[in-house]
Design a protein around this motif. Structure first.
Motif, PDB file in Angstrom:
ATOM      1  N   GLY A   1       0.784  -1.232   0.000  1.00  0.00           N
ATOM      2  CA  GLY A   1       0.000   0.000   0.000  1.00  0.00           C
ATOM      3  C   GLY A   1       0.812   1.276   0.000  1.00  0.00           C
ATOM      4  O   GLY A   1       0.248   2.368   0.191  1.00  0.00           O
ATOM      5  N   VAL A   2       2.136   1.172  -0.198  1.00  0.00           N
ATOM      6  CA  VAL A   2       2.959   2.371  -0.285  1.00  0.00           C
ATOM      7  C   VAL A   2       2.482   3.204  -1.472  1.00  0.00           C
ATOM      8  O   VAL A   2       2.317   2.707  -2.583  1.00  0.00           O
ATOM      9  N   LYS A   3       2.266   4.503  -1.229  1.00  0.00           N
ATOM     10  CA  LYS A   3       1.684   5.378  -2.245  1.00  0.00           C
ATOM     11  C   LYS A   3       2.760   6.049  -3.090  1.00  0.00           C
ATOM     12  O   LYS A   3       3.582   6.802  -2.550  1.00  0.00           O
ATOM     13  N   PRO A   4       2.766   5.796  -4.395  1.00  0.00           N
ATOM     14  CA  PRO A   4       3.659   6.574  -5.263  1.00  0.00           C
ATOM     15  C   PRO A   4       3.331   8.057  -5.155  1.00  0.00           C
ATOM     16  O   PRO A   4       2.164   8.452  -5.122  1.00  0.00           O
TER      17      PRO A   4
ATOM     18  N   LEU B   1       6.936   0.442   9.133  1.00  0.00           N
ATOM     19  CA  LEU B   1       7.736  -0.258  10.133  1.00  0.00           C
ATOM     20  C   LEU B   1       8.215  -1.550   9.481  1.00  0.00           C
ATOM     21  O   LEU B   1       7.456  -2.508   9.333  1.00  0.00           O
ATOM     22  N   LEU B   2       9.460  -1.550   9.064  1.00  0.00           N
ATOM     23  CA  LEU B   2      10.002  -2.623   8.227  1.00  0.00           C
ATOM     24  C   LEU B   2      10.912  -3.513   9.067  1.00  0.00           C
ATOM     25  O   LEU B   2      12.081  -3.202   9.301  1.00  0.00           O
ATOM     26  N   GLY B   3      10.331  -4.599   9.569  1.00  0.00           N
ATOM     27  CA  GLY B   3      11.085  -5.505  10.421  1.00  0.00           C
ATOM     28  C   GLY B   3      11.213  -5.020  11.854  1.00  0.00           C
ATOM     29  O   GLY B   3      11.966  -5.593  12.639  1.00  0.00           O
ATOM     30  N   VAL B   4      10.479  -3.953  12.208  1.00  0.00           N
ATOM     31  CA  VAL B   4      10.437  -3.448  13.586  1.00  0.00           C
ATOM     32  C   VAL B   4       8.986  -3.285  13.992  1.00  0.00           C
ATOM     33  O   VAL B   4       8.076  -3.353  13.149  1.00  0.00           O
ATOM     34  N   GLU B   5       8.757  -3.048  15.282  1.00  0.00           N
ATOM     35  CA  GLU B   5       7.405  -2.902  15.800  1.00  0.00           C
ATOM     36  C   GLU B   5       7.157  -1.463  16.232  1.00  0.00           C
ATOM     37  O   GLU B   5       7.994  -0.579  16.027  1.00  0.00           O
ATOM     38  N   HIS B   6       6.023  -1.231  16.857  1.00  0.00           N
ATOM     39  CA  HIS B   6       5.665   0.140  17.217  1.00  0.00           C
ATOM     40  C   HIS B   6       6.535   0.722  18.324  1.00  0.00           C
ATOM     41  O   HIS B   6       6.515   1.945  18.546  1.00  0.00           O
TER      42      HIS B   6
ATOM     43  N   ALA C   1      -0.280  -0.178  20.259  1.00  0.00           N
ATOM     44  CA  ALA C   1      -0.882   0.423  19.065  1.00  0.00           C
ATOM     45  C   ALA C   1      -1.186  -0.617  17.995  1.00  0.00           C
ATOM     46  O   ALA C   1      -2.069  -0.405  17.150  1.00  0.00           O
ATOM     47  N   ASP C   2      -0.471  -1.736  18.002  1.00  0.00           N
ATOM     48  CA  ASP C   2      -0.746  -2.808  17.042  1.00  0.00           C
ATOM     49  C   ASP C   2      -2.219  -3.214  17.079  1.00  0.00           C
ATOM     50  O   ASP C   2      -2.914  -3.210  16.056  1.00  0.00           O
ATOM     51  N   ALA C   3      -2.689  -3.575  18.267  1.00  0.00           N
ATOM     52  CA  ALA C   3      -4.072  -4.045  18.404  1.00  0.00           C
ATOM     53  C   ALA C   3      -5.060  -2.933  18.108  1.00  0.00           C
ATOM     54  O   ALA C   3      -6.105  -3.168  17.478  1.00  0.00           O
ATOM     55  N   TRP C   4      -4.757  -1.710  18.554  1.00  0.00           N
ATOM     56  CA  TRP C   4      -5.686  -0.595  18.320  1.00  0.00           C
ATOM     57  C   TRP C   4      -5.877  -0.346  16.824  1.00  0.00           C
ATOM     58  O   TRP C   4      -7.005  -0.175  16.359  1.00  0.00           O
ATOM     59  N   LEU C   5      -4.787  -0.327  16.095  1.00  0.00           N
ATOM     60  CA  LEU C   5      -4.856  -0.035  14.661  1.00  0.00           C
ATOM     61  C   LEU C   5      -5.460  -1.195  13.884  1.00  0.00           C
ATOM     62  O   LEU C   5      -6.234  -0.992  12.940  1.00  0.00           O
ATOM     63  N   ARG C   6      -5.122  -2.408  14.270  1.00  0.00           N
ATOM     64  CA  ARG C   6      -5.700  -3.576  13.597  1.00  0.00           C
ATOM     65  C   ARG C   6      -7.218  -3.607  13.792  1.00  0.00           C
ATOM     66  O   ARG C   6      -7.962  -3.920  12.858  1.00  0.00           O
TER      67      ARG C   6
ATOM     68  N   GLU D   1      -0.477  -5.006   6.743  1.00  0.00           N
ATOM     69  CA  GLU D   1       0.677  -5.824   7.109  1.00  0.00           C
ATOM     70  C   GLU D   1       0.981  -6.837   6.016  1.00  0.00           C
ATOM     71  O   GLU D   1       0.091  -7.310   5.313  1.00  0.00           O
ATOM     72  N   GLY D   2       2.255  -7.148   5.876  1.00  0.00           N
ATOM     73  CA  GLY D   2       2.670  -8.122   4.878  1.00  0.00           C
ATOM     74  C   GLY D   2       4.169  -8.312   4.908  1.00  0.00           C
ATOM     75  O   GLY D   2       4.880  -7.735   5.738  1.00  0.00           O
ATOM     76  N   GLN D   3       4.650  -9.118   3.990  1.00  0.00           N
ATOM     77  CA  GLN D   3       6.071  -9.416   3.918  1.00  0.00           C
ATOM     78  C   GLN D   3       6.766  -8.474   2.953  1.00  0.00           C
ATOM     79  O   GLN D   3       6.290  -8.220   1.848  1.00  0.00           O
ATOM     80  N   VAL D   4       7.913  -7.957   3.395  1.00  0.00           N
ATOM     81  CA  VAL D   4       8.797  -7.175   2.526  1.00  0.00           C
ATOM     82  C   VAL D   4      10.192  -7.748   2.714  1.00  0.00           C
ATOM     83  O   VAL D   4      10.753  -7.664   3.813  1.00  0.00           O
ATOM     84  N   GLY D   5      10.758  -8.324   1.656  1.00  0.00           N
ATOM     85  CA  GLY D   5      11.961  -9.111   1.832  1.00  0.00           C
ATOM     86  C   GLY D   5      11.638 -10.266   2.752  1.00  0.00           C
ATOM     87  O   GLY D   5      10.623 -10.946   2.591  1.00  0.00           O
TER      88      GLY D   5
END
Length: 272
Positions: free
Chosen positions: A20-23, A144-149, A198-203, A210-214
């Motif tokens: 969902g990254v916006k160009p 957040l790429l491989g890290v959490e909130h 914030a994970d649970a609140w936003l979800r 959320e998804g896999q990147v690398g």
């Protein structure tokens, strides 16, 4: 992906777009290369993929502060603190990347880089007139790429907007006419582990993709959604991000004490 499980930059771009990254948008990235790797081209390959995903009209931003309270900050030479990871420390060194001229620096490239990084020393560090505040103002996305909130500095902006009652003493060093000057301030700081709430609140609100990147798990959220959801929670409980006293967290206890919510400690040298 190659036979050695090394992700190609083009595959990373596809994953970012699918996430969902916006160009053309503003993208703030907090990244753990250890989680993403191996990637073709290493850390510069990750940065190239991020730039390709947002395109030439997009603006890429990463944290770039030094973490050195007692040393003057030089935007052209001072390394980013190792806590930010090798991708962030590689990014500010690249051509056409602008870096803030203060110890709480962010680095950016793209059409809005100067607007995001040009504020003078923000106190506290993540006030509205700071890179984090400008990203929020510009309706940027946070990756957040491989890290959490617990690495999500936008939550500090939410604390300030919500006027949390805690603030612990901090200082930094800046140059004034070539001479190092100590600047004391109060910061809404603590251990930040409870930022992961914030994970649970936003979800729950369907606001976090959320998804896999690398090889990493990635989270993508609008800055404004992070601030709005966290501010709502802080309005109900201004101390929601602090560990309870019985947890024995020194950083959170110091923040509680600054708000008048904990007894004064008699140990640890009596610094408060």
């Amino acid at each position: 992906m190659t036979q050695q499980n090394e992700w190609r930059a083009s595959e990373i771009v596809d994953q970012l777009i699918a996430l969902g990254v916006k160009p053309g948008g503003v993208l703030l990235v907090h990244c753990s290369f250890r989680s993403v790797r191996p990637v073709e081209g290493g850390p510069p390959g990750v940065i190239a993929a991020l730039r390709a995903a947002i395109g030439p009209e997009g603006t890429l931003v990463m944290p770039s502060w030094s973490g050195l309270d007692d040393e003057p900050f030089d935007p052209a030479a001072t390394p980013a603190t190792p806590d930010l990871g090798i991708v962030a420390d590689t990014f500010w060194r690249l051509e056409n990347v602008t870096r803030s001229d203060h110890p709480f620096a962010f680095a950016a490239t793209g059409p809005l880089a100067a607007r995001i990084t040009s504020d003078s020393l923000p106190l506290p560090p993540h006030a509205p007139a700071s890179p984090i505040g400008r990203i929020h103002e510009l309706d940027g996305q946070v990756l957040l790429l491989g890290v959490e909130h617990d690495s999500d500095t936008t939550l500090h902006l939410a604390e300030l907007i919500a006027k949390v009652p805690y603030g612990v003493p901090r200082h930094c060093t800046v140059l004034d006419n070539g001479k190092p000057i100590r600047v004391d301030y109060r910061e809404n700081d603590h251990c930040c582990q409870n930022f992961n709430l914030a994970d649970a609140w936003l979800r729950r609100e369907g606001l976090q993709r959320e998804g896999q990147v690398g090889h990493a798990h990635a989270r993508l959220i609008r800055s404004r959604d992070i601030v709005r959801i966290a501010s709502d929670r802080l309005a109900r409980d201004p101390l929601v991000f602090l560990h309870p006293i019985e947890a024995g967290c020194e950083e959170c206890d110091a923040a509680r004490q600054s708000a008048g919510c904990a007894p004064r400690s008699t140990s640890g040298g009596g610094q408060f």
